[in-house]
Design a protein around this motif. Structure first.
Motif, PDB file in Angstrom:
ATOM      1  N   ASN A 158       0.860  -1.175   0.000  1.00  0.00           N
ATOM      2  CA  ASN A 158       0.000   0.000   0.000  1.00  0.00           C
ATOM      3  C   ASN A 158       0.896   1.224   0.000  1.00  0.00           C
ATOM      4  N   ALA A 159       1.411   1.579  -1.188  1.00  0.00           N
ATOM      5  CA  ALA A 159       2.406   2.632  -1.306  1.00  0.00           C
ATOM      6  C   ALA A 159       1.801   3.878  -1.928  1.00  0.00           C
ATOM      7  N   ALA A 160       2.397   5.034  -1.585  1.00  0.00           N
ATOM      8  CA  ALA A 160       1.938   6.296  -2.154  1.00  0.00           C
ATOM      9  C   ALA A 160       2.189   6.352  -3.659  1.00  0.00           C
ATOM     10  N   ILE A 161       3.337   5.851  -4.089  1.00  0.00           N
ATOM     11  CA  ILE A 161       3.672   5.818  -5.510  1.00  0.00           C
ATOM     12  C   ILE A 161       4.236   4.452  -5.864  1.00  0.00           C
ATOM     13  N   GLY A 162       4.157   4.097  -7.135  1.00  0.00           N
ATOM     14  CA  GLY A 162       4.605   2.785  -7.573  1.00  0.00           C
ATOM     15  C   GLY A 162       6.038   2.787  -8.069  1.00  0.00           C
ATOM     16  N   LEU A 163       6.618   1.592  -8.111  1.00  0.00           N
ATOM     17  CA  LEU A 163       7.931   1.368  -8.712  1.00  0.00           C
ATOM     18  C   LEU A 163       7.812   0.234  -9.714  1.00  0.00           C
ATOM     19  N   HIS A 164       8.580   0.320 -10.796  1.00  0.00           N
ATOM     20  CA  HIS A 164       8.604  -0.773 -11.770  1.00  0.00           C
ATOM     21  C   HIS A 164       9.680  -1.788 -11.386  1.00  0.00           C
ATOM     22  N   ASN A 165       9.663  -2.164 -10.126  1.00  0.00           N
ATOM     23  CA  ASN A 165      10.541  -3.222  -9.621  1.00  0.00           C
ATOM     24  C   ASN A 165       9.769  -3.961  -8.537  1.00  0.00           C
ATOM     25  N   ARG A 166       9.500  -5.236  -8.777  1.00  0.00           N
ATOM     26  CA  ARG A 166       8.642  -6.016  -7.895  1.00  0.00           C
ATOM     27  C   ARG A 166       9.345  -6.473  -6.615  1.00  0.00           C
ATOM     28  N   SER A 167      10.618  -6.082  -6.450  1.00  0.00           N
ATOM     29  CA  SER A 167      11.390  -6.543  -5.292  1.00  0.00           C
ATOM     30  C   SER A 167      11.889  -5.411  -4.416  1.00  0.00           C
ATOM     31  N   ALA A 168      11.371  -4.194  -4.622  1.00  0.00           N
ATOM     32  CA  ALA A 168      11.918  -3.044  -3.894  1.00  0.00           C
ATOM     33  C   ALA A 168      10.809  -2.149  -3.361  1.00  0.00           C
ATOM     34  N   ALA A 169      11.062  -1.592  -2.170  1.00  0.00           N
ATOM     35  CA  ALA A 169      10.148  -0.628  -1.565  1.00  0.00           C
ATOM     36  C   ALA A 169      10.949   0.353  -0.726  1.00  0.00           C
ATOM     37  N   LEU A 170      10.480   1.595  -0.692  1.00  0.00           N
ATOM     38  CA  LEU A 170      11.101   2.637   0.120  1.00  0.00           C
ATOM     39  C   LEU A 170      10.131   3.057   1.213  1.00  0.00           C
ATOM     40  N   HIS A 171      10.632   3.073   2.453  1.00  0.00           N
ATOM     41  CA  HIS A 171       9.850   3.491   3.608  1.00  0.00           C
ATOM     42  C   HIS A 171      10.499   4.720   4.245  1.00  0.00           C
ATOM     43  N   VAL A 172       9.676   5.583   4.827  1.00  0.00           N
ATOM     44  CA  VAL A 172      10.157   6.793   5.494  1.00  0.00           C
ATOM     45  C   VAL A 172       9.538   6.872   6.880  1.00  0.00           C
ATOM     46  N   SER A 173      10.329   7.347   7.839  1.00  0.00           N
ATOM     47  CA  SER A 173       9.798   7.559   9.182  1.00  0.00           C
ATOM     48  C   SER A 173      10.421   8.798   9.798  1.00  0.00           C
ATOM     49  N   ARG A 174       9.586   9.584  10.464  1.00  0.00           N
ATOM     50  CA  ARG A 174      10.052  10.712  11.272  1.00  0.00           C
ATOM     51  C   ARG A 174       9.823  10.363  12.729  1.00  0.00           C
ATOM     52  N   LEU A 175      10.870  10.475  13.516  1.00  0.00           N
ATOM     53  CA  LEU A 175      10.853   9.983  14.893  1.00  0.00           C
ATOM     54  C   LEU A 175      11.160  11.095  15.887  1.00  0.00           C
ATOM     55  N   GLU A 176      10.515  11.017  17.024  1.00  0.00           N
ATOM     56  CA  GLU A 176      10.807  11.908  18.145  1.00  0.00           C
ATOM     57  C   GLU A 176      11.719  11.185  19.128  1.00  0.00           C
ATOM     58  N   PRO A 177      12.456  11.917  19.975  1.00  0.00           N
ATOM     59  CA  PRO A 177      13.332  11.255  20.952  1.00  0.00           C
ATOM     60  C   PRO A 177      12.561  10.235  21.782  1.00  0.00           C
ATOM     61  N   GLY A 178      13.124   9.041  21.888  1.00  0.00           N
ATOM     62  CA  GLY A 178      12.490   7.974  22.644  1.00  0.00           C
ATOM     63  C   GLY A 178      11.635   7.035  21.816  1.00  0.00           C
ATOM     64  N   ASP A 179      11.292   7.428  20.595  1.00  0.00           N
ATOM     65  CA  ASP A 179      10.514   6.544  19.720  1.00  0.00           C
ATOM     66  C   ASP A 179      11.340   5.314  19.338  1.00  0.00           C
ATOM     67  N   THR A 180      10.664   4.166  19.237  1.00  0.00           N
ATOM     68  CA  THR A 180      11.294   2.914  18.812  1.00  0.00           C
ATOM     69  C   THR A 180      10.467   2.314  17.685  1.00  0.00           C
ATOM     70  N   ILE A 181      11.134   1.863  16.627  1.00  0.00           N
ATOM     71  CA  ILE A 181      10.437   1.216  15.521  1.00  0.00           C
ATOM     72  C   ILE A 181      11.198  -0.041  15.114  1.00  0.00           C
ATOM     73  N   GLY A 182      10.509  -0.933  14.418  1.00  0.00           N
ATOM     74  CA  GLY A 182      11.147  -2.121  13.879  1.00  0.00           C
ATOM     75  C   GLY A 182      11.404  -1.967  12.397  1.00  0.00           C
ATOM     76  N   LEU A 183      12.544  -2.442  11.954  1.00  0.00           N
ATOM     77  CA  LEU A 183      12.873  -2.435  10.528  1.00  0.00           C
ATOM     78  C   LEU A 183      12.209  -3.627   9.837  1.00  0.00           C
ATOM     79  N   PRO A 184      11.934  -3.521   8.539  1.00  0.00           N
ATOM     80  CA  PRO A 184      11.382  -4.671   7.811  1.00  0.00           C
ATOM     81  C   PRO A 184      12.383  -5.835   7.776  1.00  0.00           C
ATOM     82  N   SER A 185      11.874  -7.031   7.657  1.00  0.00           N
ATOM     83  CA  SER A 185      12.708  -8.205   7.430  1.00  0.00           C
ATOM     84  C   SER A 185      12.905  -8.353   5.928  1.00  0.00           C
ATOM     85  N   ALA A 186      14.154  -8.480   5.495  1.00  0.00           N
ATOM     86  CA  ALA A 186      14.416  -8.544   4.055  1.00  0.00           C
ATOM     87  C   ALA A 186      15.810  -9.083   3.803  1.00  0.00           C
TER      88      ALA A 186
END
Length: 245
Positions: A158-186
């Motif tokens: 569910n991406a904002a824009i498409g890519l002509h590569n079926r094996s790639a995706a770009l993710h963006v995150s803006r974080l505040e101090p103390g925020d924790t996130i998990g990276l994708p498995s790849a």
């Protein structure tokens, strides 16, 4: 294959500097060629550029490349031979598919303020496709916290824009101090920190901390955690294939 983690520090990037451009290259680019640093996974280019007021790239050609631009500050005016025009600003995702061949220019849209952006290139699955252009504004709330998928060719994304590569995706995150996130498995993951400071789970100090301009290249990663030490913005390429050779 066991997971590997390679940290590339900001100061080790190649630099192109002119009267109107400061460009730092995470991979070999232009006159800066290193046979041991040509790509990671499917990602060929990760350039962090600052273009001075009224400066910019004159009309030039591209072919068979998916080019994604993410603006951090300021505004970048795009124009191409397909008749596409647009001004890219923070929070607006943009992708140009060069395909069978396209000409474009990129100019700072301001006469007084610099524009700061990251431009990233991956190859398409098929060569000589019809050139195309896509842009989409993303709400600030979607970019805060958990990574938002801004560009993807992975089926079912569910991406904002498409890519002509079926094996790639770009993710963006803006974080505040103390925020924790998990990276994708790849199989291949590229983390770039255009601004901020974070720690990477499972690494020993001082390697565990990454900050502005640093990148981390993961292979066969299984969702490591990141913790923000200060206000940060990160770009994450998730890739399920690599370039041959």
């Amino acid at each position: 294959m066991p997971e590997t983690v390679e940290i590339r520090r900001a100061a080790d990037r190649a630099l192109t500097a002119t009267s109107w451009l400061t460009s730092r290259h995470s991979f070999s680019f232009g006159d800066h060629y290193d046979p041991d640093n040509t790509h990671h996974g499917l990602l060929l280019v990760n350039n962090e550029d600052i273009v001075e007021p009224a400066g910019g790239f004159d009309t030039h050609p591209h072919r068979d490349m998916e080019i994604v631009t993410w603006v951090l500050q300021g505004a970048l005016a795009h124009q191409d031979s397909g008749g596409n025009r647009g001004v890219i600003y923070p929070g607006l995702a943009q992708r140009m598919s060069a395909g069978s061949g396209i000409l474009h220019s990129e100019k700072n849209d301001s006469a007084t303020e610099p524009v700061h952006f990251v431009q990233m290139w991956v190859i398409p699955d098929d060569t000589a496709i019809s050139p195309s252009y896509q842009q989409h504004e993303i709400e600030d709330k979607l970019l805060t916290g958990a990574p938002a998928t801004i560009a993807s060719g992975i089926p079912g994304s569910n991406a904002a824009i498409g890519l002509h590569n079926r094996s790639a995706a770009l993710h963006v995150s803006r974080l505040e101090p103390g925020d924790t996130i998990g990276l994708p498995s790849a199989p291949y993951l590229h983390l770039f920190v255009p601004r901020g400071r974070l720690t990477v789970e499972g690494l020993s100090a001082p390697e565990a901390e990454v900050s502005t301009g640093d990148a981390v290249r993961f292979t066969d990663t299984d969702g490591r955690q990141l913790a923000a030490k200060e206000q940060s913005e990160i770009l994450i390429w998730e890739m399920h294939a690599r370039l041959a050779g």
